[in-house]
Write a protein that holds these residues in place. Structure first.
Motif, PDB file in Angstrom:
ATOM      1  N   UNK A 219       0.551  -3.507  -3.744  1.00  0.00           N
ATOM      2  CA  UNK A 219      -0.034  -2.905  -4.937  1.00  0.00           C
ATOM      3  C   UNK A 219      -0.093  -1.389  -4.764  1.00  0.00           C
ATOM      4  N   UNK A 220      -0.378  -0.718  -5.865  1.00  0.00           N
ATOM      5  CA  UNK A 220      -0.535   0.735  -5.822  1.00  0.00           C
ATOM      6  C   UNK A 220      -1.654   1.106  -4.851  1.00  0.00           C
ATOM      7  N   UNK A 221      -2.780   0.385  -4.909  1.00  0.00           N
ATOM      8  CA  UNK A 221      -3.894   0.677  -4.000  1.00  0.00           C
ATOM      9  C   UNK A 221      -3.493   0.448  -2.550  1.00  0.00           C
ATOM     10  N   UNK A 222      -2.764  -0.629  -2.291  1.00  0.00           N
ATOM     11  CA  UNK A 222      -2.309  -0.890  -0.916  1.00  0.00           C
ATOM     12  C   UNK A 222      -1.474   0.277  -0.400  1.00  0.00           C
ATOM     13  N   UNK A 223      -0.557   0.758  -1.251  1.00  0.00           N
ATOM     14  CA  UNK A 223       0.299   1.865  -0.840  1.00  0.00           C
ATOM     15  C   UNK A 223      -0.529   3.097  -0.511  1.00  0.00           C
ATOM     16  N   UNK A 224      -1.449   3.434  -1.363  1.00  0.00           N
ATOM     17  CA  UNK A 224      -2.279   4.619  -1.134  1.00  0.00           C
ATOM     18  C   UNK A 224      -3.096   4.468   0.138  1.00  0.00           C
ATOM     19  N   UNK A 225      -3.543   3.245   0.431  1.00  0.00           N
ATOM     20  CA  UNK A 225      -4.347   3.018   1.636  1.00  0.00           C
ATOM     21  C   UNK A 225      -3.557   3.280   2.918  1.00  0.00           C
ATOM     22  N   UNK A 226      -2.223   3.183   2.862  1.00  0.00           N
ATOM     23  CA  UNK A 226      -1.411   3.473   4.047  1.00  0.00           C
ATOM     24  C   UNK A 226      -1.638   4.911   4.517  1.00  0.00           C
ATOM     25  N   UNK A 227      -2.004   5.793   3.596  1.00  0.00           N
ATOM     26  CA  UNK A 227      -2.254   7.171   3.978  1.00  0.00           C
ATOM     27  C   UNK A 227      -3.440   7.339   4.907  1.00  0.00           C
ATOM     28  N   UNK A 228      -4.307   6.361   4.966  1.00  0.00           N
ATOM     29  CA  UNK A 228      -5.484   6.462   5.833  1.00  0.00           C
ATOM     30  C   UNK A 228      -5.214   5.952   7.248  1.00  0.00           C
TER      31      UNK A 228
END
Length: 252
Positions: A91-100
């Protein structure tokens, strides 16, 4: 501050980047321009350590990127490559979480979730956060990748042709978001661009490359000139000022 010292890359006998020494200003937007094969992406890759330098050095706040531990470097510098396709269905949220990941190593804390939410809001992706990447538009997907980079919460953000495959409306929106990241969040953004007008209108500093070398570097008013663009691209253009910005018109 990003500094390069005689930075060089060879592939066999082919010299791709030739002894580039530069200082890129902090808390500003720098655009790297030049024709295909000028060495722009390779130069950016060496600054981020994705590409090994054949000679010379790249420094981030005085730290040699080739010698800095990966975890420490990832907390200072984030990069988005041209090829950012993800095979897994996330998901979009999953992708963004990779940045952490450089901060949490996959064990997200309340602070991590807050920064993910903040990146989603900044890129106006909250309505799409639970959609899979293959369920959103190309522009939304590109914004999700930028949100991932911003969620990494680094002072330095490097982007290799982030406007690829975007129409004019989405490209303008992307440049506006990058400008906001500089102005509102004090980020240092370095971006490879092919559109000279976007570079002129949104960048504080432009680096013009040809054949692996820097032809010129400075503020847009010093770079976006008929003579400099002819030296880079071997074509004649007309440069006119529109709303205070230099813009380029191509002859037929």
């Amino acid at each position: 501050m990003i500094e390069t010292q005689e930075l060089t890359r060879r592939y066999g006998e082919t010299l791709v980047v030739d002894r580039v020494s530069l200082t890129l200003p902090k808390q500003g937007l720098t655009a790297i321009i030049g024709a295909n094969g000028a060495g722009k992406s390779t130069f950016l890759g060496m600054i981020s350590r994705l590409t090994a330098a054949s000679a010379g050095a790249a420094l981030i706040d005085g730290l040699d990127v080739a010698k800095t531990p990966t975890d420490a470097l990832a907390q200072r510098l984030a990069i988005l490559r041209q090829d950012n396709a993800i095979a897994a269905r996330v998901t979009v949220r999953d992708l963004v979480s990779f940045g952490r990941y450089p901060h949490s190593k996959g064990r997200l804390t309340a602070d991590d979730h807050a920064r993910i939410d903040d990146a989603l809001a900044f890129l106006e992706l909250e309505p799409f956060s639970d959609r899979y990447l293959d369920e959103v538009s190309g522009g939304q997907r590109q914004r999700a990748h930028i949100a991932m980079v911003l969620a990494q919460d680094t002072d330095y953000v490097l982007l290799d042709e982030p406007l690829n495959n975007l129409d004019m409306r989405h490209a303008r929106a992307m440049m506006s978001l990058l400008r906001r990241a500089v102005d509102e969040r004090s980020r240092t953004v370095v971006v490879v661009l092919h559109d000279i007008n976007f570079a002129s209108c949104y960048a504080d500093h432009i680096v013009a490359m040809r054949d692996g070398r820097v032809v010129a570097a400075g503020p847009p008013d010093h770079i976006v000139t008929t003579a400099t663009l002819r030296a880079i691209y071997d074509i004649d253009v007309e440069v006119v000022t529109v709303r205070g910005y230099r813009t380029v018109h191509y002859y037929r």
